[in-house]
Enzyme design. Structure first.
Site, short mmCIF file in Angstrom:
data_model
loop_
_atom_site.label_atom_id
_atom_site.label_comp_id
_atom_site.label_asym_id
_atom_site.label_seq_id
_atom_site.Cartn_x
_atom_site.Cartn_y
_atom_site.Cartn_z
N GLU A 52 0.84 -1.20 0.00
CA GLU A 52 0.00 0.00 0.00
C GLU A 52 0.87 1.25 0.00
OE1 GLU A 52 -3.64 0.57 2.61
OE2 GLU A 52 -2.30 2.12 3.45
N THR A 78 -4.01 4.93 -1.33
CA THR A 78 -5.05 5.34 -0.40
C THR A 78 -5.78 6.60 -0.86
OG1 THR A 78 -3.52 6.67 0.92
CG2 THR A 78 -3.78 4.34 1.53
N TYR A 79 -6.87 6.87 -0.15
CA TYR A 79 -7.80 7.96 -0.46
C TYR A 79 -8.01 8.74 0.82
CZ TYR A 79 -11.97 9.62 -3.13
OH TYR A 79 -12.90 10.34 -3.84
N ALA A 120 -9.23 11.36 3.91
CA ALA A 120 -10.52 11.58 4.57
C ALA A 120 -11.34 12.61 3.81
CB ALA A 120 -10.29 12.06 6.00
N GLY A 158 -14.81 4.76 4.76
CA GLY A 158 -13.95 5.94 4.82
C GLY A 158 -14.08 6.69 6.13
N ALA A 170 -17.87 -0.40 15.95
CA ALA A 170 -18.80 -1.53 15.89
C ALA A 170 -19.55 -1.69 17.21
CB ALA A 170 -18.04 -2.81 15.55
N ASP A 225 -19.66 -6.44 13.82
CA ASP A 225 -18.53 -6.19 12.92
C ASP A 225 -18.38 -7.33 11.92
OD1 ASP A 225 -16.44 -4.44 12.20
OD2 ASP A 225 -14.97 -5.65 13.27
N ARG A 257 7.78 3.97 1.93
CA ARG A 257 9.20 3.66 2.15
C ARG A 257 9.41 2.19 1.85
NH1 ARG A 257 11.71 7.80 4.76
NH2 ARG A 257 10.35 9.35 5.76
#
Length: 309
Positions: free
Chosen positions: A35, A66-67, A69, A126, A173, A179, A291
């Site tokens: 990721e 990633t996206y 907030a 999100g 949750a 969950d 990294r």
């Protein structure tokens, strides 16, 4: 679950001979994925592409981006994913969330990904922006949950879809069962696999797998591995994640010593992966924080090497 790990746990790998490293006999028969997050500056962009260049020879199953907030990195996420698809042989996966976007806006973003050759989405509810007080409120014309987002994306294009899972339960949750039910809804809606939040307790992960299997879920549940780049930061991000005492002891006094901390982090993460391997896990997802060194070092210890041309 592919290469199903049953509730009995796969038999541990045979113990290495005396004087041999516990990593020496690992055959490298695992799959890895990585990721990344979209860069904010030219310097961060260079760091990201250096990490991608270093990790690409390990032939990851996919790499995700990633996206932020509230959709705060929408354009940068798309630009990064599109560039990976255009300039590398890697299979990029774009994160997409429900936050602060209508169904029509999400459909437009998904179409752009499809047109760019992206066939894998990481679909998440999100995190809301800080201005919303940390509480998720669905957009009035948007998706109310990650399960709804998965169903909408599958109806639009035949995306491969990954979703999130929480071995130690999502902090919001209502219960463990709530969950687990939510995870099942996401997979029933058409998701291919789940990727877990980072964890440091193998017992927590395997207990979670037992519950998943008992619930009739057979999709792959990839463990999310995050080497400790900064122990204080990990503690802040942990939420419901158990931080074992032995891990805290390993990093004691290293917050201001990045060099030794990085070495200890790589060994600690590799040992976590080795113990998961002994329990039957063969697929690992690494949170790289853009990294390459630690993820590459862990893969090296696990026997994952660059593929020969």
């Amino acid at each position: 679950m592919s290469d199903v790990i049953d509730a009995e746990r796969a038999a541990p790998a045979s113990s290495p001979a005396a004087g041999v490293s516990p990593f020496a006999e690992l055959p490298g028969d695992i799959a890895v994925s990585f990721e990344f997050f979209p860069p904010k500056t030219e310097k961060m962009d260079a760091q990201l592409w250096d990490a991608i260049t270093q990790l690409a020879p390990l032939s990851p199953s996919f790499v995700s981006v990633t996206y932020g907030a509230g959709g705060s990195t929408r354009e940068r996420t798309h630009a990064t994913v599109a560039r990976i698809a255009r300039e590398t042989d890697l299979r990029p996966a774009a994160h997409l969330t429900c936050v602060a976007a209508s169904k029509a806006e999400i459909a437009e973003v998904a179409d752009q990904y499809w047109q760019a050759g992206v066939r894998h989405i990481v679909a998440l509810r999100g995190d809301p922006p800080p201005a919303d007080g940390g509480t998720f409120v669905p957009h009035p014309e948007g998706y109310a949950s990650a399960a709804d987002l998965v169903a909408g994306l599958k109806a639009q294009h035949d995306f491969e879809i990954s979703v999130a899972a929480y071995p130690e339960v999502h902090p919001e949750a209502l219960s463990d069962q709530h969950d687990l039910d939510n995870l099942k809804r996401k997979l029933d809606a058409g998701a291919t696999r789940a990727i877990t939040q980072f964890f440091y307790s193998t017992d927590a992960y395997f207990r979670f797998l037992d519950k998943v299997l008992a619930a009739g879920i057979d999709a792959p549940i990839l463990p999310g591995i995050m080497p400790v780049t900064n122990f204080a930061a990990i503690r802040r991000m942990s939420g419901n994640t158990e931080i074992p005492g032995w891990l805290e002891t390993m990093f004691e006094g290293l917050d201001e010593r990045p060099g030794p901390r990085a070495l200890v982090a790589a060994v600690a993460a590799a040992d976590l992966c080795r113990r998961l391997y002994e329990g039957g896990v063969r697929d690992f997802h690494f949170y790289t924080l853009n990294r390459a060194e630690q993820a590459y070092a862990v893969c090296q210890l696990l026997g994952v090497r660059p593929k020969e041309a």
